[in-house]
Scaffold this motif. Structure first.
Motif, short mmCIF file in Angstrom:
data_model
loop_
_atom_site.label_atom_id
_atom_site.label_comp_id
_atom_site.label_asym_id
_atom_site.label_seq_id
_atom_site.Cartn_x
_atom_site.Cartn_y
_atom_site.Cartn_z
N LYS A 32 0.92 4.28 7.38
CA LYS A 32 1.85 3.30 6.79
C LYS A 32 3.25 3.88 6.65
CE LYS A 32 1.04 4.02 1.88
NZ LYS A 32 0.53 3.49 0.64
N THR A 66 -4.73 1.06 2.54
CA THR A 66 -5.59 -0.12 2.74
C THR A 66 -4.88 -1.44 2.45
OG1 THR A 66 -6.41 0.17 0.50
CG2 THR A 66 -7.76 1.09 2.27
N ARG A 67 -3.79 -1.39 1.64
CA ARG A 67 -3.09 -2.65 1.33
C ARG A 67 -2.33 -3.19 2.53
NH1 ARG A 67 0.39 -0.78 -3.46
NH2 ARG A 67 -0.04 1.17 -2.40
#
Ligand code: UTP
Length: 311
Positions: free
Chosen positions: A25, A14-15
């Motif tokens: 990611k 989520t970052r």
């Protein structure tokens, strides 16, 4: 003997939204290879040839990356692009890659527990978190494996963090000096201590060599912070039984799971490359004043916005 490396990749990332909405990611490229490739190359360099990915829905690109891709190989062969062909093939032969699904993101401890069936309860194994990138030729994991084989104890990687605010974002160990330089004996761990209350300046980073005895401990570890089963809590239980070995990192490390770390990793890794480093650094030198101006302007805009929001 440490045969398997467990690489949990089931988190939501989520970052790094919105980049990570449809792309894992771990597949975001650093220079010209996805971040996860540096991790798998590090595993191979340490002499481990078996990888278990702990994956989740939407992460299948990671497995594809380490598999054969016959149509691409045929197209490269037909065009006589032998160097690329060899590179693509070598990627599929680096290590043998297996995957297990974590049905729900119930925490890193839970993700590691998903590996019990593959690893076996009596075998030791390594755990690598994809966010933590070490140097592309790092042999740190091999040193951790050697320390485990010498002592039979769990071994975890540590990093010195001087800034108490930053230290508060990590798991921090209570430890005494060990037998060798750069080695400590950990007797307790605290997850994200309040600034000023950390037991040392040594933060836990994402490399572990663990005995199979961690699995029964994880099974009885109650959910902690955020309702997740925390690996740190299970390590704490192990450390109460007998000290864990901490190896203090003596090379740069980038947190590629957050934006600034991802950018610094990109620059640092590109700078090492003969085909990119000299040109990249020349560009940076030439444009440094302009970059500084842009950053100053961004800082001023940010302060104005903060004042407006506060008014
Ligand atoms: P993070 O806490 O960094 O979570 O997990 P994340 O989802 O990857 O990223 P953010 O915080 O939302 O941006 C640390 C590591 O543990 C794995 C993640 O994939 C990452 O490698 N993990 C975490 C799991 O595999 N399962 C979980 O339930 C939690």
């Amino acid at each position: 003997m440490v045969r398997t490396a467990v690489v949990p990749v089931a988190g939501l990332g989520t970052r790094f939204l919105p980049a990570t909405k449809a792309v894992p990611k771990e597949m975001l490229p650093i220079v010209d290879r996805p971040a996860i490739q540096y991790i798998i190359e590090e595993v191979a360099r340490s002499g481990i040839d078996d990888v278990l990915l702990v994956t989740a829905a939407g992460k299948s690109a990671i497995e594809d990356h380490f598999d054969r891709r016959l149509d691409l190989e045929a197209a490269l062969a037909a065009k006589g692009r032998d160097a690329e062909l060899a590179e693509i093939r070598a990627l599929a032969e680096l290590v043998s890659v297996h995957a297990v699904r974590q049905p729900e993101p119930l925490g890193l401890g839970h993700a590691v527990l998903m590996a019990a069936g593959h690893v076996g309860e009596d075998a030791s194994f390594a755990v690598l978190l994809g966010d933590d990138l070490l140097e592309p030729d790092s042999t740190f994991l091999a040193r951790m494996v050697a320390a485990h084989e010498r002592t039979g104890r769990a071994v975890i990687a540590l990093m010195r963090v001087d800034d108490p605010e930053r230290l508060a974002q990590y798991g921090v160990v209570a430890a005494v000096p060990g037998e060798r330089d750069g080695e400590v004996l950990i007797h307790d761990l605290v997850e994200k201590p309040e600034p000023g209350h950390a037991p040392s300046d040594l933060a836990v980073i994402g490399r572990y060599v663990l005995p199979g005895s961690i699995f029964p401990v994880l099974r009885t570890t109650a959910p902690g912070r955020g309702g997740e089963i925390q690996l740190t809590d299970a390590l704490r239980t192990l450390a109460l039984d007998e000290p864990i070995i901490g190896l203090v990192l003596d090379e740069p490390r980038h947190d590629a799971g957050e934006k600034l770390g991802f950018l610094t990793a990109t620059l640092a890794f590109a700078a090492r490359r003969p085909d990119l480093g000299p040109d990249l650094v020349a560009w940076l030198e030439e444009h440094l004043d302009e970059l500084r101006e842009r950053a100053d302007r961004a800082g001023r805009a940010d302060r104005t916005q903060t004042q407006k929001d506060g008014a």
